[in-house]
Design a protein around this motif. Structure first.
Motif, PDB file in Angstrom:
ATOM      1  N   TYR A 147     -42.373 -11.909   4.766  1.00  0.00           N
ATOM      2  CA  TYR A 147     -43.474 -11.141   4.166  1.00  0.00           C
ATOM      3  C   TYR A 147     -43.781 -11.634   2.751  1.00  0.00           C
ATOM      4  O   TYR A 147     -44.944 -11.730   2.366  1.00  0.00           O
ATOM      5  N   ALA A 148     -42.757 -11.989   1.997  1.00  0.00           N
ATOM      6  CA  ALA A 148     -42.966 -12.507   0.642  1.00  0.00           C
ATOM      7  C   ALA A 148     -43.693 -13.846   0.692  1.00  0.00           C
ATOM      8  O   ALA A 148     -44.598 -14.103  -0.108  1.00  0.00           O
ATOM      9  N   MET A 149     -43.330 -14.694   1.635  1.00  0.00           N
ATOM     10  CA  MET A 149     -43.996 -15.985   1.794  1.00  0.00           C
ATOM     11  C   MET A 149     -45.460 -15.801   2.183  1.00  0.00           C
ATOM     12  O   MET A 149     -46.326 -16.539   1.701  1.00  0.00           O
TER      13      MET A 149
ATOM     14  N   ASP B 254     -47.337 -13.141   1.443  1.00  0.00           N
ATOM     15  CA  ASP B 254     -48.024 -12.617   0.250  1.00  0.00           C
ATOM     16  C   ASP B 254     -48.341 -13.712  -0.758  1.00  0.00           C
ATOM     17  O   ASP B 254     -49.388 -13.692  -1.398  1.00  0.00           O
ATOM     18  N   ARG B 255     -47.437 -14.690  -0.886  1.00  0.00           N
ATOM     19  CA  ARG B 255     -47.637 -15.793  -1.833  1.00  0.00           C
ATOM     20  C   ARG B 255     -48.401 -16.961  -1.215  1.00  0.00           C
ATOM     21  O   ARG B 255     -48.588 -17.991  -1.852  1.00  0.00           O
ATOM     22  N   ARG B 256     -48.787 -16.798   0.058  1.00  0.00           N
ATOM     23  CA  ARG B 256     -49.524 -17.834   0.812  1.00  0.00           C
ATOM     24  C   ARG B 256     -48.757 -19.149   0.848  1.00  0.00           C
ATOM     25  O   ARG B 256     -49.321 -20.224   0.674  1.00  0.00           O
ATOM     26  N   GLN B 257     -47.462 -19.048   1.108  1.00  0.00           N
ATOM     27  CA  GLN B 257     -46.592 -20.227   1.152  1.00  0.00           C
ATOM     28  C   GLN B 257     -46.321 -20.703   2.571  1.00  0.00           C
ATOM     29  O   GLN B 257     -45.685 -21.736   2.746  1.00  0.00           O
TER      30      GLN B 257
END
Length: 61
Positions: free
Chosen positions: A22-24, A26-29
């Protein structure tokens, strides 16, 4: 295998946690993300292509 993967399935492929996925997102990684309402899914082929691009080349390559 299904064409679209859930966050749990993507986390398993990436060998990380749901929270990290989810963090990836959100950061579009991470590639291959599909949002349906509040639901996050991944195109399997695009996720695997993204992962292949991110890997470090081996010494034989």
């Amino acid at each position: 295998m299904p064409t679209l993967l859930t966050v749990d399935e993507a986390a398993e492929i990436l060998r990380t946690s749901r929270r990290a996925v989810y963090a990836m997102v959100d950061r579009r990684q991470v590639g291959g993300v599909v949002r349906l309402s509040r639901r996050v899914l991944f195109h399997r082929a695009e996720l695997l292509d993204w992962l292949d691009q991110k890997r470090a080349p081996s010494r034989k390559e």
